[in-house]
Motif scaffolding. Structure first.
Motif, PDB file in Angstrom:
ATOM      1  N   ALA A  74      63.047  36.092  43.417  1.00  0.00           N
ATOM      2  CA  ALA A  74      64.226  35.580  44.129  1.00  0.00           C
ATOM      3  C   ALA A  74      64.750  34.382  43.352  1.00  0.00           C
ATOM      4  O   ALA A  74      63.986  33.487  42.993  1.00  0.00           O
ATOM      5  CB  ALA A  74      63.870  35.174  45.556  1.00  0.00           C
ATOM      6  N   LYS A  75      66.044  34.348  43.093  1.00  0.00           N
ATOM      7  CA  LYS A  75      66.614  33.336  42.199  1.00  0.00           C
ATOM      8  C   LYS A  75      66.831  31.990  42.867  1.00  0.00           C
ATOM      9  O   LYS A  75      66.878  30.956  42.200  1.00  0.00           O
ATOM     10  CB  LYS A  75      67.938  33.845  41.616  1.00  0.00           C
ATOM     11  CG  LYS A  75      67.764  35.021  40.661  1.00  0.00           C
ATOM     12  CD  LYS A  75      69.098  35.444  40.073  1.00  0.00           C
ATOM     13  CE  LYS A  75      68.918  36.598  39.097  1.00  0.00           C
ATOM     14  NZ  LYS A  75      70.200  37.042  38.502  1.00  0.00           N
ATOM     15  N   ASN A  76      66.985  31.971  44.177  1.00  0.00           N
ATOM     16  CA  ASN A  76      67.250  30.713  44.882  1.00  0.00           C
ATOM     17  C   ASN A  76      66.764  30.860  46.320  1.00  0.00           C
ATOM     18  O   ASN A  76      66.319  31.939  46.741  1.00  0.00           O
ATOM     19  CB  ASN A  76      68.732  30.357  44.837  1.00  0.00           C
ATOM     20  CG  ASN A  76      69.618  31.524  45.282  1.00  0.00           C
ATOM     21  OD1 ASN A  76      69.407  32.089  46.351  1.00  0.00           O
ATOM     22  ND2 ASN A  76      70.589  31.887  44.452  1.00  0.00           N
ATOM     23  N   ASN A  77      66.873  29.790  47.083  1.00  0.00           N
ATOM     24  CA  ASN A  77      66.350  29.824  48.448  1.00  0.00           C
ATOM     25  C   ASN A  77      67.153  30.724  49.370  1.00  0.00           C
ATOM     26  O   ASN A  77      66.620  31.260  50.351  1.00  0.00           O
ATOM     27  CB  ASN A  77      66.275  28.408  49.020  1.00  0.00           C
ATOM     28  CG  ASN A  77      64.964  27.718  48.663  1.00  0.00           C
ATOM     29  OD1 ASN A  77      64.261  28.162  47.748  1.00  0.00           O
ATOM     30  ND2 ASN A  77      64.633  26.657  49.359  1.00  0.00           N
ATOM     31  N   HIS A  78      68.425  30.911  49.081  1.00  0.00           N
ATOM     32  CA  HIS A  78      69.214  31.860  49.863  1.00  0.00           C
ATOM     33  C   HIS A  78      68.638  33.262  49.695  1.00  0.00           C
ATOM     34  O   HIS A  78      68.413  33.995  50.676  1.00  0.00           O
ATOM     35  CB  HIS A  78      70.676  31.823  49.428  1.00  0.00           C
ATOM     36  CG  HIS A  78      71.534  32.864  50.093  1.00  0.00           C
ATOM     37  ND1 HIS A  78      71.772  34.109  49.523  1.00  0.00           N
ATOM     38  CD2 HIS A  78      72.184  32.860  51.290  1.00  0.00           C
ATOM     39  CE1 HIS A  78      72.522  34.814  50.343  1.00  0.00           C
ATOM     40  NE2 HIS A  78      72.793  34.077  51.416  1.00  0.00           N
ATOM     41  N   ASP A  79      68.374  33.649  48.438  1.00  0.00           N
ATOM     42  CA  ASP A  79      67.779  34.958  48.167  1.00  0.00           C
ATOM     43  C   ASP A  79      66.360  35.047  48.714  1.00  0.00           C
ATOM     44  O   ASP A  79      65.934  36.095  49.211  1.00  0.00           O
ATOM     45  CB  ASP A  79      67.766  35.237  46.667  1.00  0.00           C
ATOM     46  CG  ASP A  79      69.151  35.564  46.123  1.00  0.00           C
ATOM     47  OD1 ASP A  79      70.080  35.724  46.939  1.00  0.00           O
ATOM     48  OD2 ASP A  79      69.292  35.643  44.893  1.00  0.00           O
ATOM     49  N   LEU A  80      65.626  33.930  48.620  1.00  0.00           N
ATOM     50  CA  LEU A  80      64.255  33.930  49.115  1.00  0.00           C
ATOM     51  C   LEU A  80      64.225  34.116  50.629  1.00  0.00           C
ATOM     52  O   LEU A  80      63.339  34.797  51.166  1.00  0.00           O
ATOM     53  CB  LEU A  80      63.566  32.623  48.717  1.00  0.00           C
ATOM     54  CG  LEU A  80      62.042  32.548  48.876  1.00  0.00           C
ATOM     55  CD1 LEU A  80      61.339  33.713  48.200  1.00  0.00           C
ATOM     56  CD2 LEU A  80      61.520  31.219  48.327  1.00  0.00           C
ATOM     57  N   ASN A  81      65.190  33.555  51.311  1.00  0.00           N
ATOM     58  CA  ASN A  81      65.280  33.731  52.761  1.00  0.00           C
ATOM     59  C   ASN A  81      65.533  35.196  53.114  1.00  0.00           C
ATOM     60  O   ASN A  81      64.923  35.747  54.041  1.00  0.00           O
ATOM     61  CB  ASN A  81      66.384  32.848  53.328  1.00  0.00           C
ATOM     62  CG  ASN A  81      66.432  32.887  54.827  1.00  0.00           C
ATOM     63  OD1 ASN A  81      65.459  32.572  55.513  1.00  0.00           O
ATOM     64  ND2 ASN A  81      67.575  33.299  55.375  1.00  0.00           N
ATOM     65  N   ILE A  82      66.414  35.848  52.357  1.00  0.00           N
ATOM     66  CA  ILE A  82      66.675  37.273  52.560  1.00  0.00           C
ATOM     67  C   ILE A  82      65.402  38.079  52.309  1.00  0.00           C
ATOM     68  O   ILE A  82      65.048  38.978  53.087  1.00  0.00           O
ATOM     69  CB  ILE A  82      67.808  37.746  51.626  1.00  0.00           C
ATOM     70  CG1 ILE A  82      69.138  37.091  52.016  1.00  0.00           C
ATOM     71  CG2 ILE A  82      67.937  39.268  51.630  1.00  0.00           C
ATOM     72  CD1 ILE A  82      70.254  37.315  51.011  1.00  0.00           C
ATOM     73  N   LEU A  83      64.701  37.727  51.220  1.00  0.00           N
ATOM     74  CA  LEU A  83      63.476  38.444  50.877  1.00  0.00           C
ATOM     75  C   LEU A  83      62.401  38.253  51.935  1.00  0.00           C
ATOM     76  O   LEU A  83      61.736  39.205  52.352  1.00  0.00           O
ATOM     77  CB  LEU A  83      62.965  37.972  49.512  1.00  0.00           C
ATOM     78  CG  LEU A  83      61.628  38.570  49.054  1.00  0.00           C
ATOM     79  CD1 LEU A  83      61.737  40.084  48.895  1.00  0.00           C
ATOM     80  CD2 LEU A  83      61.181  37.931  47.737  1.00  0.00           C
ATOM     81  N   TRP A  84      62.230  37.015  52.396  1.00  0.00           N
ATOM     82  CA  TRP A  84      61.160  36.733  53.361  1.00  0.00           C
ATOM     83  C   TRP A  84      61.412  37.463  54.680  1.00  0.00           C
ATOM     84  O   TRP A  84      60.463  37.956  55.305  1.00  0.00           O
ATOM     85  CB  TRP A  84      61.051  35.233  53.594  1.00  0.00           C
ATOM     86  CG  TRP A  84      59.768  34.845  54.265  1.00  0.00           C
ATOM     87  CD1 TRP A  84      59.621  34.304  55.502  1.00  0.00           C
ATOM     88  CD2 TRP A  84      58.452  34.973  53.717  1.00  0.00           C
ATOM     89  NE1 TRP A  84      58.297  34.086  55.780  1.00  0.00           N
ATOM     90  CE2 TRP A  84      57.552  34.483  54.694  1.00  0.00           C
ATOM     91  CE3 TRP A  84      57.948  35.443  52.514  1.00  0.00           C
ATOM     92  CZ2 TRP A  84      56.176  34.459  54.488  1.00  0.00           C
ATOM     93  CZ3 TRP A  84      56.575  35.427  52.307  1.00  0.00           C
ATOM     94  CH2 TRP A  84      55.707  34.944  53.287  1.00  0.00           C
ATOM     95  N   THR A  85      62.662  37.568  55.075  1.00  0.00           N
ATOM     96  CA  THR A  85      62.997  38.340  56.277  1.00  0.00           C
ATOM     97  C   THR A  85      62.576  39.796  56.102  1.00  0.00           C
ATOM     98  O   THR A  85      62.016  40.414  57.023  1.00  0.00           O
ATOM     99  CB  THR A  85      64.507  38.257  56.560  1.00  0.00           C
ATOM    100  OG1 THR A  85      64.877  36.887  56.763  1.00  0.00           O
ATOM    101  CG2 THR A  85      64.885  39.062  57.786  1.00  0.00           C
ATOM    102  N   ALA A  86      62.810  40.336  54.901  1.00  0.00           N
ATOM    103  CA  ALA A  86      62.415  41.721  54.610  1.00  0.00           C
ATOM    104  C   ALA A  86      60.898  41.863  54.549  1.00  0.00           C
ATOM    105  O   ALA A  86      60.339  42.879  55.001  1.00  0.00           O
ATOM    106  CB  ALA A  86      63.044  42.170  53.288  1.00  0.00           C
TER     107      ALA A  86
END
Length: 320
Positions: A74-86
């Protein structure tokens, strides 16, 4: 190319771009490639993807309600938040109630997220990550945080003074320390057996077969290092070992010191520390890095006034 392999290749590509200036990037990519191949062979891999993000959940047995997470892309925390939800959704779908990580299959391979840094380049064996990843994970309220640190020492007077009595004591008890530039298969088998005994109860440990252990061990063993590997014996019985690398020709990295449990808490580690630091001086190293030490490890009780923390790290456990 299979879907999981494509996901992993994307992870490698993004790591290569993000950390292109790191001197040990090639070694890290090799270790991650090996970790992925080992995990495919020995664990049940569950791919998690959402948008441009991805990770893997890893289970020892398909019915386990516990899993590790790793290879986080994940490139940034926005993407990491999307990933963690998944990730959480996938856990609920698969009845996974506890996840631990980041671990790339086994703690033999680089793991942990960086939680503090003085921006010294990553040394061989560290997991490349950003402070924002640790901040994000801690904001998800983990059940448990496992803390580690790396420190550097440039003055060896205190450590030599503290450890010399231990060395003098064990010198009289058939205690032998041998520095080796090469490790043959016979010794490596003994080291492999010792590793499984020493580290079997460690957080995140998964045992490697001897052939996998040899494949993991050999590339990081460089005969050009002034200090490479020590084997420790009492009455000619292998009781421990210590593995080292170099950040550069002036800086030794102490990566692993393992002692068979029955020989722990006897001062043998201190006796070895004297021999090591005496050799450090003889080899004209200017600095020693003590790498990736768990915060509750007894080695953290060594003299500290001349130590400087260069990095701290975290791993996490989450209840789902």
């Amino acid at each position: 190319m299979k879907k999981n392999d494509f996901t992993f290749e994307s992870y490698l590509k993004n790591i290569s771009i993000e950390y292109k200036d790191e001197p040990f990037l090639g070694s890290f990519l090799d270790q991650m490639s090996y970790a992925y191949q080992w995990s495919k062979k020995n664990l049940h891999l569950i791919s998690v993807q959402s948008g441009n993000t991805s990770a893997f959940l890893m289970k020892k047995n398909i019915t386990d309600e516990e899993a590790f997470f790793g290879f986080v892309n994940a490139k940034n925390n926005h993407d990491l938040n999307i990933l963690w939800t998944a990730v959480l959704a996938k856990c609920r779908e698969r009845n996974i109630k506890l996840i631990k990580g980041p671990v790339q299959g086994s703690t033999f391979f680089p793991y942990r997220f960086v939680s503090l840094t003085d921006d010294l380049p990553f040394f061989d064996g560290e997991c490349f990550s950003k402070l924002t990843e640790d901040e994000f994970m801690k904001n998800q309220n983990p059940k448990k945080i496992i803390a580690y640190g790396s420190a550097i020492r440039s003055n060896f007077d205190n450590i030599l003074k503290f450890t010399k009595p231990y060395f003098d004591n064990f010198k009289q008890k058939n205690f032998t320390i041998i520095h080796m530039k090469k490790v043959d298969d016979e010794l490596l088998k003994s080291v492999h057996n010792a590793s499984n005994i020493i580290f079997k109860n460690n957080w995140g440990f998964h045992e490697l077969s001897f052939e996998d252990f040899k494949r993991f061990f050999r590339p990081s063993f460089d005969v050009n290092f002034k200090i490479s590997f020590y084997s420790l014996y009492i009455n000619d019985q292998l009781i421990g070992f210590s593995k080292h690398s170099e950040l550069n020709r002036d800086t030794l990295v102490c990566k692993t010191l393992g002692l068979i449990p029955e020989y722990q808490k006897m001062g043998i580690g201190n006796a070895f520390a004297y021999k090591l630091h005496a050799d450090v001086i003889d080899c004209n190293y200017k600095n020693v890095i003590y790498a990736l030490v768990k915060k509750d490890n007894r080695v953290t009780k060594m003299p500290t006034p001349d130590l400087k923390i260069i990095r701290e790290y975290s791993a996490y456990e989450f209840e789902i």
